[in-house]
Motif scaffolding. Structure first.
Motif, PDB file in Angstrom:
ATOM      1  N   THR A 117       0.859  -1.178   0.000  1.00 36.43           N
ATOM      2  CA  THR A 117       0.000   0.000   0.000  1.00 36.43           C
ATOM      3  C   THR A 117       0.895   1.228   0.000  1.00 36.43           C
ATOM      4  O   THR A 117       2.084   1.150   0.335  1.00 36.43           O
ATOM      5  N   GLY A 118       0.343   2.369  -0.368  1.00 39.45           N
ATOM      6  CA  GLY A 118       1.136   3.593  -0.394  1.00 39.45           C
ATOM      7  C   GLY A 118       0.244   4.816  -0.442  1.00 39.45           C
ATOM      8  O   GLY A 118      -0.989   4.708  -0.522  1.00 39.45           O
ATOM      9  N   ALA A 119       0.882   5.980  -0.420  1.00 38.01           N
ATOM     10  CA  ALA A 119       0.119   7.223  -0.529  1.00 38.01           C
ATOM     11  C   ALA A 119      -0.464   7.372  -1.930  1.00 38.01           C
ATOM     12  O   ALA A 119      -1.496   8.014  -2.134  1.00 38.01           O
ATOM     13  N   THR A 120       0.214   6.780  -2.918  1.00 36.08           N
ATOM     14  CA  THR A 120      -0.255   6.772  -4.303  1.00 36.08           C
ATOM     15  C   THR A 120      -0.059   5.373  -4.867  1.00 36.08           C
ATOM     16  O   THR A 120       0.670   4.546  -4.292  1.00 36.08           O
ATOM     17  N   LEU A 121      -0.674   5.110  -6.007  1.00 39.09           N
ATOM     18  CA  LEU A 121      -0.475   3.808  -6.646  1.00 39.09           C
ATOM     19  C   LEU A 121       0.964   3.634  -7.097  1.00 39.09           C
ATOM     20  O   LEU A 121       1.516   2.523  -7.043  1.00 39.09           O
ATOM     21  N   ALA A 122       1.591   4.718  -7.523  1.00 31.57           N
ATOM     22  CA  ALA A 122       2.993   4.637  -7.946  1.00 31.57           C
ATOM     23  C   ALA A 122       3.878   4.230  -6.773  1.00 31.57           C
ATOM     24  O   ALA A 122       4.772   3.382  -6.913  1.00 31.57           O
ATOM     25  N   GLU A 123       3.647   4.832  -5.615  1.00 32.13           N
ATOM     26  CA  GLU A 123       4.432   4.469  -4.434  1.00 32.13           C
ATOM     27  C   GLU A 123       4.163   3.022  -4.032  1.00 32.13           C
ATOM     28  O   GLU A 123       5.090   2.269  -3.711  1.00 32.13           O
ATOM     29  N   ALA A 124       2.894   2.613  -4.070  1.00 32.67           N
ATOM     30  CA  ALA A 124       2.547   1.233  -3.729  1.00 32.67           C
ATOM     31  C   ALA A 124       3.238   0.261  -4.680  1.00 32.67           C
ATOM     32  O   ALA A 124       3.741  -0.786  -4.262  1.00 32.67           O
ATOM     33  N   TYR A 125       3.283   0.606  -5.967  1.00 36.03           N
ATOM     34  CA  TYR A 125       3.941  -0.272  -6.938  1.00 36.03           C
ATOM     35  C   TYR A 125       5.429  -0.387  -6.640  1.00 36.03           C
ATOM     36  O   TYR A 125       5.992  -1.492  -6.653  1.00 36.03           O
ATOM     37  N   ARG A 126       6.089   0.735  -6.365  1.00 41.42           N
ATOM     38  CA  ARG A 126       7.534   0.689  -6.086  1.00 41.42           C
ATOM     39  C   ARG A 126       7.817  -0.169  -4.861  1.00 41.42           C
ATOM     40  O   ARG A 126       8.779  -0.943  -4.848  1.00 41.42           O
ATOM     41  N   LYS A 127       7.006  -0.050  -3.831  1.00 44.32           N
ATOM     42  CA  LYS A 127       7.189  -0.849  -2.615  1.00 44.32           C
ATOM     43  C   LYS A 127       6.946  -2.335  -2.892  1.00 44.32           C
ATOM     44  O   LYS A 127       7.674  -3.201  -2.396  1.00 44.32           O
TER      45      LYS A 127
END
Length: 538
Positions: A298-308
């Motif tokens: 999970t993340g603040a944005t989908l991009a952050e969630a994808y990177r994690k």
């Protein structure tokens, strides 16, 4: 007692001289009727079908003129009559049957064209119960089955997609049908009625909340996609739709890319079911390889969630499936296309994101319209030699569970959030499943091992490899939480997780050695929570 056949040989060719047409789907009807009339075939029809043929200027006889009986009861009774079914079922080389036909003024039908009331479409439209029940066809299936049984003489057609095949057969055989084609059409007809009845059965069971384990079970579906092959090139395969209203890969819209393969569909289904576990208010991404997650976050944005999620196992993510629980935006699309990906699936996609993905012409992009409800009931069926297994969908959600801390140390709020996250993921990992998580992201996943200890060790090793790839001094399992899909039968699995750096554990509990496992957790200062629910996935 079984009926004994008279074993009268079936003729190879049967001239098509008389046809019965009664269809709800009028696609291609007039063209077929026109070709039949051109061949001097007498047409008999009902209701709206007769009207469509007549309006095309073609001669057609009303079935009421054949039966001598009008349609009654709002059209419920119109073809259930000896003059119709006698013409469908008569064995024309049996003297007794011929005598019965002559005595009762029954003429045979050589071709029967029927498609059924649109029950599936009515269900899909969300119609009320009385309307849906009214759209259960009775006369249609009766005529289809009668014609298919008597395929020695009768050609039965149940799908407009087969009209061209009928026309070609008549052209190739001087207006006759052939036995091999009649057999093939009969097989399709029984497949159609079986699927139709199975869908009615499923609808009734759902509406009446019947027990999932019934005396008889039928599964029906309509072919949506015929694939080049299945799991391997020597296996045939196809995707069938059952009418279930569950957003996912089966009903998703393919916006670009090649047709989905069997493995693509299987993996994409696993990915979307997993990511649907997460609240859409929390951007979440799941990366799947061979039906197992190799990274979820999970993340603040989908991009952050994808990177994690990608950081958990960059190697396995190559050629994987990416599922998102929100609208795919440009920022996330830019990240995803940096490595080779087979499929992206999301509820929706922005125009900007679609343009970015379009640069990768073979990358499949799917929109499902909505997330699947993880709490919804449903049935899962799996074949076994000689039969099949049937069970209810695992619709237990960790947020609904009464979690019980069984150790001296209580988990912190951060640990508890990560524990719920990890257990949510573990539900979708093949057993035996071990999931290490930290800060809303998986940092190590062990799947499908015969020993839970092996899963714990493999997950830890994956975390070490990920740390090395990321240039970190130590793996992210240091200070993480761990989830197990089932209880630890011995303390060794827990100790392996502790050795990897886990500081909190979530597991179902229920082992005969729970006290031993709890004692080991207390000895190492570990917080442990029992869920009381197991999530085996085989």
């Amino acid at each position: 007692m079984a009926v004994v056949s008279k074993k009268i040989p079936a003729p190879d060719r049967v001239g098509i001289r008389r046809a019965l047409l009664s269809v709800s789907d009028k696609t291609g009807l007039v063209e077929l009727a026109r070709e039949l009339v051109r061949r001097d075939v007498e047409l008999v029809s009902t209701g709206g079908t007769k009207k469509a043929i007549s309006e095309a200027g073609l001669p057609v006889i009303d079935v009421a003129d054949v039966t001598g009986f009008p349609e009654i009861m709002d059209g419920r009774v119109k073809t259930l009559h000896p003059s119709v079914h006698g013409g469908l079922l008569a064995v024309r080389d049996d003297p007794d049957h011929v005598a019965a036909m002559e005595a009762n003024g029954i003429a045979p039908f050589d071709l029967v064209v029927i498609n059924l009331y649109p029950f599936e479409q009515v269900v899909a439209a969300g119609s009320d119960y009385p309307t849906t029940i009214e759209n259960i066809d009775i006369g249609g299936p009766a005529m289809v089955r009668a014609s298919a049984k008597n395929h020695a003489y009768v050609t039965i057609v149940t799908d407009p997609a087969d009209y061209d095949e009928v026309i070609a057969m008549l052209a190739e055989n001087d207006g006759c049908s052939t036995l091999d084609r009649r057999k093939a059409f009969a097989a399709r007809a029984f497949q159609r009625t079986a699927s139709y009845d199975a869908m009615i059965s499923a609808y009734m069971a759902e509406q009446l909340s019947l027990p999932p384990v019934a005396r008889h079970h039928a599964t029906g579906g309509t072919l949506s996609l015929e694939m080049r092959y299945g799991e391997n090139p020597h296996q045939g395969a196809g995707l069938y739709l059952t009418g279930e209203k569950r957003p996912g890969v089966a009903t998703a819209q393919l916006l670009q890319g090649k047709a989905l393969s069997y493995n693509n569909i299987n993996d994409t289904d696993a990915a979307y079911e997993l990511v649907s576990e997460f609240d859409p208010a929390t951007p979440s991404v799941a990366i799947i390889k061979h039906a197992n997650p190799c990274g979820v976050a999970t993340g603040a944005t989908l991009a952050e969630a994808y990177r994690k999620a990608l950081a958990c196992d960059q190697t396995s993510a190559f050629g994987g499936i990416v599922a998102l629980n929100g609208t795919l935006d440009a920022e996330a699309a830019v990240e995803i296309v940096k490595i080779f990906t087979e499929v992206i699936i999301a509820p929706a996609v922005t125009d900007e994101a679609a343009a970015i993905v379009a640069a990768k012409k073979n990358l499949r992009l799917l929109t499902a319209g909505a997330l699947a409800d993880p709490r919804a009931k449903g049935l899962l069926v799996r074949s076994v030699a000689g039969g099949f297994l049937k069970q209810e969908r695992d619709n237990v959600v960790v947020d609904d569970l009464d979690l019980k801390c069984v150790t001296k140390r209580q988990p912190t709020e951060t640990e508890l959030a990560d524990m719920k996250f990890a257990f949510r993921v573990a539900k979708h990992v093949k057993s035996n499943a071990i999931v290490y998580a930290r800060d809303g992201a998986t940092v190590g996943i062990g799947a499908g091992q015969m020993s839970r200890v092996d899963s714990a060790r493999i997950a830890a090793r994956k975390a070490e490899d990920a740390a090395q790839a990321l240039g970190l001094a130590e793996p992210l399992t240091r200070g993480c939480v761990v989830a197990s899909d089932a209880f630890f039968p011995f303390a060794d699995g827990l100790l392996s997780a502790v050795e990897a750096g886990a500081r909190a554990v979530i597991q179902p509990g229920g082992s005969m050695r729970d006290e031993e496992v709890i004692a080991a957790a207390d000895e190492h200062g570990i917080a442990m929570v029992f869920t009381g629910v197991r999530h085996f996935r085989h």
